[in-house]
Write an enzyme that holds these catalytic residues in place. Structure first.
Site, PDB file in Angstrom:
ATOM      1  N   HIS A  97      65.254 -45.726  36.262  1.00  0.00           N
ATOM      2  CA  HIS A  97      64.858 -45.461  37.655  1.00  0.00           C
ATOM      3  C   HIS A  97      63.361 -45.175  37.719  1.00  0.00           C
ATOM      4  O   HIS A  97      62.704 -44.961  36.699  1.00  0.00           O
ATOM      5  CB  HIS A  97      65.610 -44.255  38.224  1.00  0.00           C
ATOM      6  CG  HIS A  97      65.247 -42.951  37.574  1.00  0.00           C
ATOM      7  ND1 HIS A  97      65.647 -42.618  36.297  1.00  0.00           N
ATOM      8  CD2 HIS A  97      64.508 -41.902  38.014  1.00  0.00           C
ATOM      9  CE1 HIS A  97      65.175 -41.431  35.986  1.00  0.00           C
ATOM     10  NE2 HIS A  97      64.465 -40.964  37.005  1.00  0.00           N
ATOM     11  N   ASP A  99      60.960 -42.456  40.123  1.00  0.00           N
ATOM     12  CA  ASP A  99      61.153 -41.327  41.046  1.00  0.00           C
ATOM     13  C   ASP A  99      60.532 -41.615  42.411  1.00  0.00           C
ATOM     14  O   ASP A  99      59.497 -42.271  42.513  1.00  0.00           O
ATOM     15  CB  ASP A  99      60.472 -40.074  40.491  1.00  0.00           C
ATOM     16  CG  ASP A  99      60.972 -39.707  39.103  1.00  0.00           C
ATOM     17  OD1 ASP A  99      62.145 -39.940  38.809  1.00  0.00           O
ATOM     18  OD2 ASP A  99      60.157 -39.173  38.312  1.00  0.00           O
ATOM     19  N   HIS A 255      61.691 -45.020  34.037  1.00  0.00           N
ATOM     20  CA  HIS A 255      62.045 -44.197  32.877  1.00  0.00           C
ATOM     21  C   HIS A 255      63.540 -43.922  32.857  1.00  0.00           C
ATOM     22  O   HIS A 255      64.228 -44.090  33.863  1.00  0.00           O
ATOM     23  CB  HIS A 255      61.226 -42.901  32.837  1.00  0.00           C
ATOM     24  CG  HIS A 255      61.309 -42.056  34.068  1.00  0.00           C
ATOM     25  ND1 HIS A 255      60.630 -42.339  35.236  1.00  0.00           N
ATOM     26  CD2 HIS A 255      62.001 -40.923  34.329  1.00  0.00           C
ATOM     27  CE1 HIS A 255      60.901 -41.431  36.147  1.00  0.00           C
ATOM     28  NE2 HIS A 255      61.742 -40.557  35.638  1.00  0.00           N
ATOM     29  N   ARG A 270      58.689 -30.392  34.878  1.00  0.00           N
ATOM     30  CA  ARG A 270      58.118 -31.596  35.512  1.00  0.00           C
ATOM     31  C   ARG A 270      57.283 -31.225  36.724  1.00  0.00           C
ATOM     32  O   ARG A 270      57.734 -30.475  37.587  1.00  0.00           O
ATOM     33  CB  ARG A 270      59.265 -32.517  35.936  1.00  0.00           C
ATOM     34  CG  ARG A 270      58.814 -33.910  36.291  1.00  0.00           C
ATOM     35  CD  ARG A 270      59.985 -34.787  36.649  1.00  0.00           C
ATOM     36  NE  ARG A 270      60.099 -34.911  38.091  1.00  0.00           N
ATOM     37  CZ  ARG A 270      60.991 -35.674  38.710  1.00  0.00           C
ATOM     38  NH1 ARG A 270      61.853 -36.384  38.009  1.00  0.00           N
ATOM     39  NH2 ARG A 270      61.032 -35.729  40.014  1.00  0.00           N
TER      40      ARG A 270
HETATM   41  C1  SIN Z   1      63.390 -37.568  34.846  1.00  0.00           C
HETATM   42  O1  SIN Z   1      62.429 -37.077  35.408  1.00  0.00           O
HETATM   43  O2  SIN Z   1      63.991 -38.532  35.292  1.00  0.00           O
HETATM   44  C2  SIN Z   1      63.859 -36.962  33.530  1.00  0.00           C
HETATM   45  C3  SIN Z   1      63.041 -37.395  32.387  1.00  0.00           C
HETATM   46  C4  SIN Z   1      63.471 -36.713  31.115  1.00  0.00           C
HETATM   47  O3  SIN Z   1      64.133 -35.676  31.163  1.00  0.00           O
HETATM   48  O4  SIN Z   1      63.134 -37.181  30.032  1.00  0.00           O
END
Ligand code: SIN
Length: 279
Positions: A97, A99, A255, A270
């Site tokens: 996906h 974000d 990612h 994050r």
């Molecule tokens: C995400 O932000 O989609 C998660 C990425 C991760 O935990 O590696």
């Protein structure tokens, strides 16, 4: 004299070494900006970022987007907690996906800092969406250049996504905020706002259909793109270590957080940075 070095990774992104993200000089920042625009993913190893250092580095890139759907850090709401507890089955981001494509002005990207890692597993895979577009035939590129797609978060974070909410023990989801979101339409191929390069901009988590097409009509072509994009040569499989930081551009990458460490804890911090409308 800066010893900053940028090494291009095979599939997606680049590794930046010789810089301490707590004290980036103007010259180093310019080099990092240039690398970010070119590669769409930057990996930094061996960093020692506190929460405040993380926030300060993020603020250099733009306004911080305080996440509506994730649990916030208890002292720093700018930091979204990406946590999987040992007893949880489902992780955040466990599929390809990008974000925030469900926003009218999708976020520029996120800076993810490893805080607690499982002994094994928990890698994140990144896909280069410039290469995903470049790898298509000229005919398909022409077709895609004429298309726009509708994106939404309601089926994921809204009440229609209640199973997902329940599966993650309420750690993600905010039906009230999600249910009232309008669905934006973005070009299927975007001209990247920093690099000017063309990037494929659909993703299986949030793209509903092509504008003017039904979901059923859109499904086969979307499925083809979702299969083609993450080909081996477009992907970097990143193995986190303590001190690792990944900074990705949502307009140039996908990612995928692997969920292969059941019974162990993983905690990532994050910070997401506001972006702009895409054309
Ligand atoms: C995400 O932000 O989609 C998660 C990425 C991760 O935990 O590696």
């Amino acid at each position: 004299m800066s010893s900053l070095t940028i090494n291009t990774l095979q599939g997606c992104g680049a590794e930046v070494s010789g810089v301490d993200l707590r004290q980036v000089t103007e010259n180093e920042f310019e080099q990092i900006q240039q690398a970010f625009s070119e590669h769409g993913l930057l990996i930094f190893l061996g960093q020692e970022l506190s929460e405040l250092d993380h926030i300060h580095f993020a603020e250099k890139w733009g306004k911080i987007n305080v996440n509506r759907f994730f649990t916030a850090h208890e002292n720093h709401p700018q930091i979204a907690m990406v946590t999987k507890e040992p007893e949880q089955d489902v992780n955040i981001g466990g599929g390809w996906h990008t974000d925030h494509s469900y926003d009218f002005e999708p976020a520029l990207g996120s800076i993810l800092v490893a805080k607690e890692l499982p002994a094994t597993g928990g890698d994140t895979w990144f896909c280069n969406m410039y290469k995903a577009y470049d790898g298509l035939s000229d005919g398909l590129k022409q077709t895609l250049l004429g298309l726009r797609a509708v994106h939404s978060a309601r089926h994921v974070f809204g009440s229609a996504g209640a199973d997902y909410d329940k599966a993650t023990s309420g750690r993600i989801g905010n039906s009230d905020a999600a249910d009232v979101l309008a669905d934006p339409v973005h070009p299927v191929v975007v001209k990247h706002p920093l690099s000017g390069k063309l990037s494929l901009y659909v993703n299986s988590a949030f793209t509903l259909r092509f504008e003017g097409w039904t979901a059923e009509e859109s499904a086969p072509l979307l499925a083809y793109l979702y299969e083609q994009a993450p080909r081996e040569e477009n992907v970097t499989k990143f193995k986190w270590q303590p001190g690792s930081v990944a900074f990705w551009d949502n307009r140039a990458t996908w990612h995928y957080a692997l969920n292969d460490y059941q019974g162990q804890r993983r905690e990532m911090h994050r910070i997401t940075i506001e972006g702009c409308a895409l054309g």
